[in-house]
Design a protein around this motif. Structure first.
Motif, short mmCIF file in Angstrom:
data_model
loop_
_atom_site.label_atom_id
_atom_site.label_comp_id
_atom_site.label_asym_id
_atom_site.label_seq_id
_atom_site.Cartn_x
_atom_site.Cartn_y
_atom_site.Cartn_z
N THR A 178 0.84 -1.19 0.00
CA THR A 178 0.00 0.00 0.00
C THR A 178 0.88 1.25 0.00
OG1 THR A 178 -1.74 -1.13 1.23
CG2 THR A 178 -1.77 1.26 1.29
N ALA A 179 0.48 2.23 -0.80
CA ALA A 179 1.12 3.55 -0.79
C ALA A 179 0.04 4.54 -0.36
CB ALA A 179 1.64 3.90 -2.18
N GLN A 180 0.44 5.60 0.32
CA GLN A 180 -0.54 6.59 0.73
C GLN A 180 0.00 7.99 0.57
OE1 GLN A 180 -1.58 5.11 4.61
NE2 GLN A 180 0.02 6.28 5.62
N LEU A 181 -0.95 8.93 0.40
CA LEU A 181 -0.60 10.33 0.18
C LEU A 181 -1.75 11.18 0.69
CD1 LEU A 181 1.42 12.32 -1.31
CD2 LEU A 181 -0.09 12.09 -3.28
N ASN A 182 -1.44 12.28 1.38
CA ASN A 182 -2.46 13.21 1.82
C ASN A 182 -2.76 14.19 0.69
OD1 ASN A 182 -2.91 12.30 4.48
ND2 ASN A 182 -1.08 13.33 5.19
N VAL A 183 -4.05 14.39 0.43
CA VAL A 183 -4.50 15.31 -0.61
C VAL A 183 -5.41 16.34 0.06
CG1 VAL A 183 -5.87 15.56 -2.72
CG2 VAL A 183 -4.36 13.58 -2.43
N THR A 184 -5.05 17.62 -0.06
CA THR A 184 -5.86 18.68 0.52
C THR A 184 -6.75 19.29 -0.56
OG1 THR A 184 -4.16 19.18 2.16
CG2 THR A 184 -5.81 20.89 1.74
N VAL A 185 -8.06 19.31 -0.27
CA VAL A 185 -9.04 19.91 -1.17
C VAL A 185 -9.43 21.26 -0.59
CG1 VAL A 185 -11.37 19.72 -2.11
CG2 VAL A 185 -9.89 17.70 -2.01
N TRP A 186 -9.27 22.31 -1.38
CA TRP A 186 -9.67 23.66 -1.01
C TRP A 186 -10.97 23.96 -1.74
CZ3 TRP A 186 -6.76 25.89 2.68
CH2 TRP A 186 -5.45 25.42 2.86
#
Length: 138
Positions: free
Chosen positions: A108-116
């Protein structure tokens, strides 16, 4: 599973001149993957860590992954999932940081994505009249 089986003759060793015997005692079954397996990878080109949406319009969380076999991608915020690539009407509640995870058999790979979420503005924008009326009423 996407693999191939091969019977491979193995020469007797040590021998200065290896010979390949077709004797059944010297044939081994070997399993080779049909393609090289690769762990999932989320990079900023396929899953931008900062995404801007406009309230009242349609938004799409863009996030896809590389890997073999093809990874499954899921993004969630506060226990609520948002399917990457799906279109949805945008509300202020969509703003925040989503944990996007790409998973296949190798990991598993993970990444934080911020939605504005930008507020809709101008005449005729959804909620503009209600916001102006509420501001004037206070």
């Amino acid at each position: 599973s996407l693999s191939h089986f091969f019977l491979v003759p193995i020469p007797p060793f040590p021998d200065p001149y290896p010979t390949f015997s077709q004797s059944p005692s010297r044939l081994f079954l070997i399993l080779f993957p049909a393609f090289p397996a690769v762990k999932p990878r989320l990079d900023i080109e396929l899953c931008p860590p900062q995404q801007n949406w406009t309230e009242g319009q349609e938004g799409t969380l863009n996030c896809s992954a590389k890997g073999t076999p093809e990874p499954r991608v899921n993004c969630s915020k506060d226990g609520h999932s948002l399917i990457p690539g799906s279109i949805c009407p945008v509300y202020r509640a969509h703003a925040g940081t989503y944990l996007c995870q790409a998973t296949n058999e190798l990991g598993t790979a993970q990444l934080n994505v911020t939605v504005w979420v930008q507020g809709a503005s101008g005449p005729g924008a959804p909620g503009a009249a209600g916001a102006a009326g509420a501001a004037g009423a206070s």
